[in-house]
Design a protein around this motif. Structure first.
Motif, PDB file in Angstrom:
ATOM      1  N   LYS A   1       0.852  -1.182   0.000  1.00  0.00           N
ATOM      2  CA  LYS A   1       0.000   0.000   0.000  1.00  0.00           C
ATOM      3  C   LYS A   1       0.891   1.237   0.000  1.00  0.00           C
ATOM      4  N   ILE A   2       0.349   2.339  -0.556  1.00  0.00           N
ATOM      5  CA  ILE A   2       1.130   3.561  -0.650  1.00  0.00           C
ATOM      6  C   ILE A   2       0.267   4.763  -0.312  1.00  0.00           C
ATOM      7  N   GLY A   3       0.871   5.731   0.393  1.00  0.00           N
ATOM      8  CA  GLY A   3       0.144   6.930   0.769  1.00  0.00           C
ATOM      9  C   GLY A   3       1.098   8.091   0.969  1.00  0.00           C
ATOM     10  N   VAL A   4       0.587   9.158   1.587  1.00  0.00           N
ATOM     11  CA  VAL A   4       1.375  10.350   1.854  1.00  0.00           C
ATOM     12  C   VAL A   4       1.135  10.764   3.300  1.00  0.00           C
ATOM     13  N   ASN A   5       2.057  11.524   3.847  1.00  0.00           N
ATOM     14  CA  ASN A   5       1.965  11.962   5.239  1.00  0.00           C
ATOM     15  C   ASN A   5       1.656  13.453   5.302  1.00  0.00           C
ATOM     16  N   ILE A   6       0.768  13.857   6.220  1.00  0.00           N
ATOM     17  CA  ILE A   6       0.366  15.251   6.360  1.00  0.00           C
ATOM     18  C   ILE A   6       0.485  15.670   7.826  1.00  0.00           C
ATOM     19  N   TYR A   7       1.107  16.806   8.063  1.00  0.00           N
ATOM     20  CA  TYR A   7       1.109  17.372   9.415  1.00  0.00           C
ATOM     21  C   TYR A   7      -0.284  17.913   9.705  1.00  0.00           C
ATOM     22  N   SER A   8      -0.818  17.572  10.857  1.00  0.00           N
ATOM     23  CA  SER A   8      -2.210  17.907  11.143  1.00  0.00           C
ATOM     24  C   SER A   8      -2.343  18.582  12.496  1.00  0.00           C
ATOM     25  N   ILE A   9      -3.277  19.510  12.565  1.00  0.00           N
ATOM     26  CA  ILE A   9      -3.625  20.227  13.784  1.00  0.00           C
ATOM     27  C   ILE A   9      -5.138  20.250  13.872  1.00  0.00           C
ATOM     28  N   TRP A  10      -5.696  20.115  15.062  1.00  0.00           N
ATOM     29  CA  TRP A  10      -7.134  20.301  15.209  1.00  0.00           C
ATOM     30  C   TRP A  10      -7.391  21.735  15.646  1.00  0.00           C
ATOM     31  N   PHE A  11      -8.289  22.403  14.953  1.00  0.00           N
ATOM     32  CA  PHE A  11      -8.595  23.799  15.226  1.00  0.00           C
ATOM     33  C   PHE A  11      -9.985  23.930  15.849  1.00  0.00           C
ATOM     34  N   THR A  12     -10.081  24.793  16.848  1.00  0.00           N
ATOM     35  CA  THR A  12     -11.340  25.072  17.526  1.00  0.00           C
ATOM     36  C   THR A  12     -11.577  26.567  17.541  1.00  0.00           C
ATOM     37  N   PRO A  13     -12.786  27.033  17.256  1.00  0.00           N
ATOM     38  CA  PRO A  13     -13.052  28.482  17.306  1.00  0.00           C
ATOM     39  C   PRO A  13     -12.764  29.053  18.691  1.00  0.00           C
ATOM     40  N   LEU A  14     -12.131  30.207  18.730  1.00  0.00           N
ATOM     41  CA  LEU A  14     -11.809  30.845  19.996  1.00  0.00           C
ATOM     42  C   LEU A  14     -13.067  31.312  20.720  1.00  0.00           C
ATOM     43  N   THR A  15     -14.052  31.774  19.949  1.00  0.00           N
ATOM     44  CA  THR A  15     -15.329  32.213  20.516  1.00  0.00           C
ATOM     45  C   THR A  15     -16.468  31.553  19.746  1.00  0.00           C
ATOM     46  N   ASN A  16     -17.682  31.841  20.124  1.00  0.00           N
ATOM     47  CA  ASN A  16     -18.859  31.303  19.440  1.00  0.00           C
ATOM     48  C   ASN A  16     -19.301  32.157  18.261  1.00  0.00           C
ATOM     49  N   SER A  17     -18.489  33.118  17.871  1.00  0.00           N
ATOM     50  CA  SER A  17     -18.877  34.010  16.779  1.00  0.00           C
ATOM     51  C   SER A  17     -18.820  33.303  15.430  1.00  0.00           C
ATOM     52  N   ILE A  18     -19.627  33.786  14.498  1.00  0.00           N
ATOM     53  CA  ILE A  18     -19.617  33.247  13.137  1.00  0.00           C
ATOM     54  C   ILE A  18     -18.254  33.495  12.489  1.00  0.00           C
ATOM     55  N   GLU A  19     -17.661  34.648  12.804  1.00  0.00           N
ATOM     56  CA  GLU A  19     -16.364  34.989  12.214  1.00  0.00           C
ATOM     57  C   GLU A  19     -15.289  33.980  12.622  1.00  0.00           C
ATOM     58  N   ASP A  20     -15.258  33.600  13.894  1.00  0.00           N
ATOM     59  CA  ASP A  20     -14.262  32.624  14.349  1.00  0.00           C
ATOM     60  C   ASP A  20     -14.557  31.231  13.810  1.00  0.00           C
ATOM     61  N   ALA A  21     -15.822  30.890  13.678  1.00  0.00           N
ATOM     62  CA  ALA A  21     -16.188  29.594  13.096  1.00  0.00           C
ATOM     63  C   ALA A  21     -15.714  29.512  11.646  1.00  0.00           C
ATOM     64  N   ASN A  22     -15.911  30.577  10.887  1.00  0.00           N
ATOM     65  CA  ASN A  22     -15.461  30.589   9.493  1.00  0.00           C
ATOM     66  C   ASN A  22     -13.942  30.567   9.396  1.00  0.00           C
ATOM     67  N   ALA A  23     -13.287  31.280  10.326  1.00  0.00           N
ATOM     68  CA  ALA A  23     -11.824  31.258  10.338  1.00  0.00           C
ATOM     69  C   ALA A  23     -11.299  29.859  10.631  1.00  0.00           C
ATOM     70  N   THR A  24     -11.978  29.126  11.492  1.00  0.00           N
ATOM     71  CA  THR A  24     -11.571  27.752  11.822  1.00  0.00           C
ATOM     72  C   THR A  24     -11.710  26.848  10.604  1.00  0.00           C
ATOM     73  N   LYS A  25     -12.781  27.013   9.873  1.00  0.00           N
ATOM     74  CA  LYS A  25     -12.956  26.209   8.649  1.00  0.00           C
ATOM     75  C   LYS A  25     -11.872  26.547   7.638  1.00  0.00           C
ATOM     76  N   ARG A  26     -11.540  27.832   7.525  1.00  0.00           N
ATOM     77  CA  ARG A  26     -10.462  28.209   6.607  1.00  0.00           C
ATOM     78  C   ARG A  26      -9.143  27.571   7.017  1.00  0.00           C
ATOM     79  N   ALA A  27      -8.864  27.572   8.327  1.00  0.00           N
ATOM     80  CA  ALA A  27      -7.614  26.977   8.798  1.00  0.00           C
ATOM     81  C   ALA A  27      -7.539  25.497   8.449  1.00  0.00           C
TER      82      ALA A  27
END
Length: 514
Positions: free
Chosen positions: A257-283
């Motif tokens: 089998k063959i694949g690739v390796n990716i460095y990964s981070i889990w991101f969580t919104p700093l606040t409950n704002s829509i702006e932070d939620a969208n920023a988390t999705k972008r990250a």
């Protein structure tokens, strides 16, 4: 309430760490994982092997930077001396109960000119390592390229920045598949193309140290706004070319089998704002989707193409078809989670680098912002459930690809590093998180501790230790000594009970105090 001394408070924290470890281990055992799930540990060539100029090996770009003193006095010239001590280490792996070992091929050791004639001594070394692993019942999981591009290719055409890299990497892959593929059933093409591109061409931390102001420091050339995208694009195309080669020429016979390796981070919104939620999705799209979206869907995430514009290269139709589906598994390197907030201070019209294209800022703790840079803190926020959340995200957003946790570890400065209670707590917590993800339906197939022995830790040199086994870097013999975490991992793999671990911990603590 009376005041507590610093010593009492430290003792309290140690007890918390220790009993959290026992609790975690009492909640998870090896038997709770699928029978074909593999537990192992890993190293990489330049961090482990040493012998930097022995037996025909030529310099990599890391050798060059280290010898120029760009990382202080520490170098990997000898490192762990794994080039000479691999048999000893593999016996330790067997005694520890390891089921698999992940290591990488040194490109300039195997192909000293970057292409062309194979170095017979380099070929002999990797054949010996693979044979020794199999002799002791340990699966070899091989990474073709872990940062150490040959200096000759960097000098010739700029390394990862040139599409010429694709053909040369394909030649390296062909040699490895041909020479080792009869015994290797798990291949990883590249290690962390996402973070490699950022660290080398945006921030300038890693060789070849290219960046531009104000995004990176101490770089004499480069363009932080454009080059990270170019380098990653070439790496993705090189990966897919190697996968295509393997599938067309080797896979039917070798059954690997063959694949690739990716460095990964889990991101969580700093606040409950829509702006932070969208920023988390972008990250998530920028860090994970940068590599994963092309492999699963054939193109970069839409938000990346929108924000980066003409800076990000486009895939041709044929390239998109080659890249899409070019994996049998995805390898993840996971260490920590971060909070994300929308960053309205980034100008929308002035030059931006990769990180500012996200319009996001990151923090490891709510009260400790780190600015715009994604720089792993030495003591990050260890939210063990975050790994389960990441795996569930991959399951839902990317059609549940087969996953190997290629790296997961805990770095400790060399102070009381033998009685590494915090590392045991961290690893056990993350293993429990993997178990929960599997119960939720994630297709996770293996877990590798970083690292098996202490190794040269890139820009941290020997000051930060991740190994299960301590290495005496001051001694000529590079002696190995098991840490508490090595005893813990052995007990876990042999289905030891929490009581067994507790006894080991007490014995280690008593020995240390005496």
């Amino acid at each position: 309430m009376s005041k507590v001394t610093a010593v009492q408070f430290a003792a309290f924290l140690l007890c918390c760490h220790y009993y959290t470890t026992v609790l975690c281990l009492s909640e998870v055992t090896r038997k709770e994982f699928p029978t074909d799930f593999v537990f192992g540990a890993g190293t990489s060539a330049i961090q482990y092997e040493g012998a930097w100029a022995d037996d025909g090996k030529t310099p990599s770009i890391w050798d060059t930077s280290m010898h120029e003193g760009l990382f202080g006095e520490d170098t990997a010239d000898i490192a762990c001396d794994g080039y000479h001590k691999y048999k000893e280490d593999i016996k330790l792996m067997r005694d520890s109960g390891l089921e698999a070992y992940r290591f990488s091929i040194s490109w300039p050791r195997l192909l000293p000119n970057g292409r062309g004639p194979v170095n017979p001594k380099g070929l002999e070394y990797y054949n010996n390592v693979i044979d020794e692993l199999i002799k002791h019942g340990i699966q070899p999981h091989v990474t073709l390229h872990h940062l150490d591009i040959p200096q000759v290719l960097q000098d010739e055409y700029g390394g990862w920045l040139s599409p010429k890299f694709i053909d040369d990497f394909k030649e390296l892959a062909d040699v490895c598949f041909r020479e080792f593929g009869d015994r290797v059933s798990s291949w990883t093409t590249l290690n962390e193309p996402n973070i490699n591109s950022l660290s080398s061409f945006d921030y300038g931390f890693f060789p070849p140290h290219r960046c531009s102001s104000p995004f990176g420091d101490n770089c004499t050339a480069g363009n932080s706004a454009v080059e990270p995208y170019i380098a990653a694009h070439n790496m993705i195309l090189a990966h897919s070319a190697a996968v295509e080669l393997y599938r067309e020429k080797y896979q039917d016979v070798q059954k690997g089998k063959i694949g690739v390796n990716i460095y990964s981070i889990w991101f969580t919104p700093l606040t409950n704002s829509i702006e932070d939620a969208n920023a988390t999705k972008r990250a998530l799209d920028f860090i994970l989707g940068w590599i994963l979206n092309p492999l699963v869907f054939g193109d970069y995430p839409e938000i990346m193409k929108k924000n980066a514009g003409s800076k990000i290269p486009s895939f041709t139709d044929s390239q998109s078809q080659q890249v899409k589906g070019s994996y049998d598994f995805i390898g993840l390197n996971y260490y920590y989670s971060l909070y994300v907030a929308h960053d309205s201070s980034i100008p929308k019209t002035s030059p931006r680098d990769f990180t500012s294209d996200m319009f996001a800022k990151f923090t490891d703790f709510v009260d400790n912002p780190t600015g715009h840079r994604i720089i792993p803190p030495i003591r990050p926020k260890y939210d063990y459930d975050s790994l389960c959340k990441l795996l569930n995200h991959l399951k839902n957003a990317y059609s549940n690809p087969p996953i190997y946790i290629h790296e997961n570890g805990f770095g400790v400065e060399f102070v009381d590093a033998m009685n590494d209670v915090a590392r045991v707590s961290s690893l056990s917590g993350f293993i429990r998180s993997v178990r929960e993800a599997i119960r939720d339906g994630s297709d996770v197939r293996g877990y590798f501790v970083w690292s098996f022995v202490d190794v040269y830790e890139w820009i941290s040199g020997f000051t930060l230790r991740y190994g299960l086994y301590h290495v005496d870097f001051e001694g000529n013999g590079r002696e190995r000594t098991p840490k508490l975490s090595a005893h813990w991992y052995h007990n876990f793999l042999k289905n030891g009970s929490a009581a067994d671990i507790q006894n080991v911990g007490l014995r280690r603590a008593n020995a240390h105090s005496s």
